[in-house]
Design a protein around this motif. Structure first.
Motif, PDB file in Angstrom:
ATOM      1  N   SER A 171      27.021 -34.428   6.464  1.00  0.00           N
ATOM      2  CA  SER A 171      25.605 -34.298   6.338  1.00  0.00           C
ATOM      3  C   SER A 171      24.902 -33.616   7.641  1.00  0.00           C
ATOM      4  O   SER A 171      23.939 -33.009   7.441  1.00  0.00           O
ATOM      5  N   MET A 172      25.602 -33.550   8.507  1.00  0.00           N
ATOM      6  CA  MET A 172      24.934 -33.170   9.950  1.00  0.00           C
ATOM      7  C   MET A 172      25.232 -31.554  10.026  1.00  0.00           C
ATOM      8  O   MET A 172      24.599 -30.722  11.052  1.00  0.00           O
ATOM      9  N   VAL A 173      26.105 -30.825   9.367  1.00  0.00           N
ATOM     10  CA  VAL A 173      26.683 -29.391   9.430  1.00  0.00           C
ATOM     11  C   VAL A 173      26.351 -28.725   7.848  1.00  0.00           C
ATOM     12  O   VAL A 173      27.070 -27.720   7.518  1.00  0.00           O
ATOM     13  N   GLY A 174      25.262 -29.453   7.382  1.00  0.00           N
ATOM     14  CA  GLY A 174      24.788 -28.805   5.848  1.00  0.00           C
ATOM     15  C   GLY A 174      26.254 -28.661   4.887  1.00  0.00           C
ATOM     16  O   GLY A 174      26.060 -27.809   4.143  1.00  0.00           O
ATOM     17  N   GLY A 175      26.910 -29.579   4.997  1.00  0.00           N
ATOM     18  CA  GLY A 175      28.181 -29.623   4.149  1.00  0.00           C
ATOM     19  C   GLY A 175      29.167 -28.694   4.301  1.00  0.00           C
ATOM     20  O   GLY A 175      29.929 -28.513   3.503  1.00  0.00           O
ATOM     21  N   ASP A 176      29.293 -27.987   5.483  1.00  0.00           N
ATOM     22  CA  ASP A 176      30.095 -26.893   5.982  1.00  0.00           C
ATOM     23  C   ASP A 176      31.286 -27.375   6.018  1.00  0.00           C
ATOM     24  O   ASP A 176      31.432 -28.094   7.226  1.00  0.00           O
ATOM     25  N   LEU A 177      32.390 -27.375   5.291  1.00  0.00           N
ATOM     26  CA  LEU A 177      33.676 -28.016   5.670  1.00  0.00           C
ATOM     27  C   LEU A 177      34.353 -27.510   6.860  1.00  0.00           C
ATOM     28  O   LEU A 177      35.183 -28.260   7.673  1.00  0.00           O
ATOM     29  N   ALA A 178      34.161 -26.261   7.113  1.00  0.00           N
ATOM     30  CA  ALA A 178      34.696 -25.786   8.478  1.00  0.00           C
ATOM     31  C   ALA A 178      34.038 -26.348   9.526  1.00  0.00           C
ATOM     32  O   ALA A 178      34.741 -26.973  10.670  1.00  0.00           O
ATOM     33  N   GLY A 179      32.687 -26.840   9.511  1.00  0.00           N
ATOM     34  CA  GLY A 179      32.081 -27.603  10.624  1.00  0.00           C
ATOM     35  C   GLY A 179      32.635 -28.777  10.608  1.00  0.00           C
ATOM     36  O   GLY A 179      32.718 -29.266  11.821  1.00  0.00           O
ATOM     37  N   VAL A 180      32.889 -29.574   9.566  1.00  0.00           N
ATOM     38  CA  VAL A 180      33.362 -30.777   9.383  1.00  0.00           C
ATOM     39  C   VAL A 180      34.775 -30.812  10.100  1.00  0.00           C
ATOM     40  O   VAL A 180      35.122 -31.849  11.108  1.00  0.00           O
ATOM     41  N   HIS A 181      35.595 -29.859   9.730  1.00  0.00           N
ATOM     42  CA  HIS A 181      36.849 -29.825  10.522  1.00  0.00           C
ATOM     43  C   HIS A 181      36.765 -29.601  11.961  1.00  0.00           C
ATOM     44  O   HIS A 181      37.368 -30.285  12.933  1.00  0.00           O
ATOM     45  N   ALA A 182      35.949 -28.822  12.509  1.00  0.00           N
ATOM     46  CA  ALA A 182      35.596 -28.448  13.882  1.00  0.00           C
ATOM     47  C   ALA A 182      35.345 -29.647  14.752  1.00  0.00           C
ATOM     48  O   ALA A 182      35.570 -29.881  15.757  1.00  0.00           O
ATOM     49  N   VAL A 183      34.392 -30.690  14.123  1.00  0.00           N
ATOM     50  CA  VAL A 183      33.816 -31.613  14.673  1.00  0.00           C
ATOM     51  C   VAL A 183      34.670 -32.978  14.728  1.00  0.00           C
ATOM     52  O   VAL A 183      34.400 -33.968  15.272  1.00  0.00           O
ATOM     53  N   SER A 184      35.461 -32.920  14.005  1.00  0.00           N
ATOM     54  CA  SER A 184      36.252 -34.296  13.676  1.00  0.00           C
ATOM     55  C   SER A 184      37.733 -34.087  13.792  1.00  0.00           C
ATOM     56  O   SER A 184      38.410 -34.832  14.149  1.00  0.00           O
ATOM     57  N   VAL A 185      38.423 -32.627  13.577  1.00  0.00           N
ATOM     58  CA  VAL A 185      39.922 -32.735  13.786  1.00  0.00           C
ATOM     59  C   VAL A 185      40.150 -31.701  14.886  1.00  0.00           C
ATOM     60  O   VAL A 185      40.700 -32.018  15.911  1.00  0.00           O
ATOM     61  N   ALA A 186      39.682 -30.401  14.836  1.00  0.00           N
ATOM     62  CA  ALA A 186      40.109 -29.495  15.939  1.00  0.00           C
ATOM     63  C   ALA A 186      39.562 -29.906  17.229  1.00  0.00           C
ATOM     64  O   ALA A 186      40.093 -29.364  18.318  1.00  0.00           O
ATOM     65  N   ILE A 187      38.383 -30.550  17.192  1.00  0.00           N
ATOM     66  CA  ILE A 187      37.722 -30.981  18.592  1.00  0.00           C
ATOM     67  C   ILE A 187      38.672 -31.743  19.538  1.00  0.00           C
ATOM     68  O   ILE A 187      38.341 -31.667  20.617  1.00  0.00           O
ATOM     69  N   HIS A 188      39.422 -32.364  18.921  1.00  0.00           N
ATOM     70  CA  HIS A 188      40.524 -33.307  19.962  1.00  0.00           C
ATOM     71  C   HIS A 188      41.073 -32.435  20.895  1.00  0.00           C
ATOM     72  O   HIS A 188      41.563 -33.057  21.970  1.00  0.00           O
ATOM     73  N   ASN A 189      41.890 -31.349  20.347  1.00  0.00           N
ATOM     74  CA  ASN A 189      42.518 -30.507  21.468  1.00  0.00           C
ATOM     75  C   ASN A 189      41.555 -29.934  22.536  1.00  0.00           C
ATOM     76  O   ASN A 189      41.945 -29.622  23.452  1.00  0.00           O
ATOM     77  N   VAL A 190      40.243 -29.837  22.230  1.00  0.00           N
ATOM     78  CA  VAL A 190      39.266 -29.369  23.048  1.00  0.00           C
ATOM     79  C   VAL A 190      39.052 -30.377  24.009  1.00  0.00           C
ATOM     80  O   VAL A 190      38.756 -30.217  25.321  1.00  0.00           O
ATOM     81  N   VAL A 191      38.891 -31.480  23.633  1.00  0.00           N
ATOM     82  CA  VAL A 191      38.709 -32.888  24.548  1.00  0.00           C
ATOM     83  C   VAL A 191      39.881 -32.988  25.388  1.00  0.00           C
ATOM     84  O   VAL A 191      39.823 -33.190  26.468  1.00  0.00           O
ATOM     85  N   ARG A 192      41.220 -32.923  24.825  1.00  0.00           N
ATOM     86  CA  ARG A 192      42.347 -32.953  25.755  1.00  0.00           C
ATOM     87  C   ARG A 192      42.022 -31.784  26.914  1.00  0.00           C
ATOM     88  O   ARG A 192      42.647 -31.891  27.900  1.00  0.00           O
ATOM     89  N   GLY A 193      41.848 -30.681  26.413  1.00  0.00           N
ATOM     90  CA  GLY A 193      41.554 -29.551  27.313  1.00  0.00           C
ATOM     91  C   GLY A 193      40.707 -29.894  28.540  1.00  0.00           C
ATOM     92  O   GLY A 193      40.864 -29.677  29.612  1.00  0.00           O
ATOM     93  N   LEU A 194      39.558 -30.579  28.156  1.00  0.00           N
ATOM     94  CA  LEU A 194      38.613 -30.830  29.171  1.00  0.00           C
ATOM     95  C   LEU A 194      38.999 -31.973  29.868  1.00  0.00           C
ATOM     96  O   LEU A 194      38.457 -31.932  31.346  1.00  0.00           O
ATOM     97  N   ASN A 195      39.885 -32.834  29.564  1.00  0.00           N
ATOM     98  CA  ASN A 195      40.457 -33.933  30.427  1.00  0.00           C
ATOM     99  C   ASN A 195      41.486 -33.246  31.243  1.00  0.00           C
ATOM    100  O   ASN A 195      41.457 -33.613  32.563  1.00  0.00           O
ATOM    101  N   GLN A 196      42.166 -32.290  30.886  1.00  0.00           N
ATOM    102  CA  GLN A 196      42.992 -31.410  31.612  1.00  0.00           C
ATOM    103  C   GLN A 196      42.028 -30.636  32.843  1.00  0.00           C
ATOM    104  O   GLN A 196      42.511 -30.798  33.844  1.00  0.00           O
ATOM    105  N   MET A 197      41.089 -30.216  32.427  1.00  0.00           N
ATOM    106  CA  MET A 197      40.118 -29.499  33.371  1.00  0.00           C
ATOM    107  C   MET A 197      39.630 -30.379  34.443  1.00  0.00           C
ATOM    108  O   MET A 197      39.543 -29.988  35.555  1.00  0.00           O
ATOM    109  N   ARG A 198      39.430 -31.650  34.034  1.00  0.00           N
ATOM    110  CA  ARG A 198      38.736 -32.506  35.008  1.00  0.00           C
ATOM    111  C   ARG A 198      40.151 -32.695  36.091  1.00  0.00           C
ATOM    112  O   ARG A 198      39.616 -32.869  37.349  1.00  0.00           O
ATOM    113  N   CYS A 199      41.242 -33.165  35.738  1.00  0.00           N
ATOM    114  CA  CYS A 199      42.259 -33.313  36.644  1.00  0.00           C
ATOM    115  C   CYS A 199      42.461 -31.961  37.543  1.00  0.00           C
ATOM    116  O   CYS A 199      42.694 -32.073  38.824  1.00  0.00           O
TER     117      CYS A 199
END
Length: 293
Positions: A171-199
């Motif tokens: 509902s927040m990305v206009g039903g775009d399933l690429a967007g849903v994947h980006a903010v729910s699945v792919a995002i976790h590797n980006v978060v992992r990368g930012l945790n690495q960056m903080r270190c």
């Protein structure tokens, strides 16, 4: 490479060598059609994953078959859109300041997940506002993909928890399933990368040696596993397979053991990640913002 094959029960190959993975990723007969209902455990695995990575009867783009209607056009359009956005985020715009502050530990009470989710979400909707609920939805979807905990996953299926999580984000990305994947699945590797960056940032001896480009490179991670299914008989890495065999491509394991960075985005394959330029650019932008580079 590990091949588990018990006739009628399971036929799965785990692949963790970059050369074999690239061969599979470039082979038109190894696809995401997922048409075979046998063997039993193959069917259960595919059904569970497709159950998570589908919404309203449509698969997420990352699970769509190579020749699925509209897949290639939509993937290329997103690739071009993200490439166009990459130079701006590489230049460390003010939108990245909350992430930069988190890297510096200037806002220790703020969770990084929603900060990243808002940056990514606004690629698909300029009004995307991440909060604890949207991040919790992403965590539910990611957790439901992880192996094990069958009882919890069954409970979530019965109660509709995963479906509600997908509905909220859709509902927040206009039903775009690429967007849903980006903010729910792919995002976790980006978060992992930012945790690495903080270190990296908090270690001053390391921080001083890194350019934005090298910092970004050190904070990239590949997906853990992606699936393909054979549509005909063949061989990979000396291991024969039959039509219907599932191949689990262990991308991050392959990257870590070999140092082959092509595992991250599978560039130059039909299933390349559309964010192959945007994610490194975003990480560079965060490092520039943090260090005033």
């Amino acid at each position: 490479m590990e091949h588990k094959h018990i006739p009628g029960l399971v036929d799965v190959i785990k692949v963790d060598q970059p050369a074999d993975i690239l061969q599979i990723a470039r082979d038109d007969t190894l696809d995401r059609v997922f048409g075979s209902g046998k063997p039993l455990l193959n069917s259960l695995l595919v059904r569970r994953i497709l159950g998570v990575l589908s919404y309203n009867g449509h698969r997420f783009p990352t699970m769509s078959a190579r020749k699925a209607i509209g897949r290639e056009i939509q993937q290329d359009a997103l690739w071009k859109k993200l490439n166009t956005a990459a130079p701006n985020i590489r230049a460390a715009p003010a939108d990245l300041e909350p992430l930069a502050a988190w890297i510096r530990e200037s806002n220790p009470d703020v969770a990084v997940g929603p900060l990243v989710q808002q940056i990514i979400g606004r690629l698909f909707s300029p009004t995307f506002e991440a909060d604890d609920n949207t991040w919790a939805a992403a965590e539910v979807i990611a957790a439901s993909l992880a192996p094990g905990n069958a009882v919890r996953n069954l409970a979530w299926k019965v109660t509709g928890k995963v479906t509600r999580a997908k509905a909220l984000l859709a509902s927040m990305v206009g039903g775009d399933l690429a967007g849903v994947h980006a903010v729910s699945v792919a995002i976790h590797n980006v978060v992992r990368g930012l945790n690495q960056m903080r270190c990296l940032y908090l270690d001053t001896s390391v921080r001083q040696t890194l350019t934005p480009e090298t910092a970004s490179e050190r904070c990239l991670f590949a997906p853990g596993v992606v699936l393909r299914q054979a549509t005909s008989n063949g061989t990979v890495g000396g291991c024969p397979y039959a039509a219907g065999t599932l191949l689990l491509l262990e991308l991050e394991k392959a990257r870590q053991t070999s140092g082959d960075e092509s595992m991250i985005f599978l560039a130059d394959t039909w299933s390349r990640c559309p964010a192959e330029q945007w994610v490194p650019a975003m990480l560079e932008g965060v490092w520039r913002r943090v260090t005033n580079a």
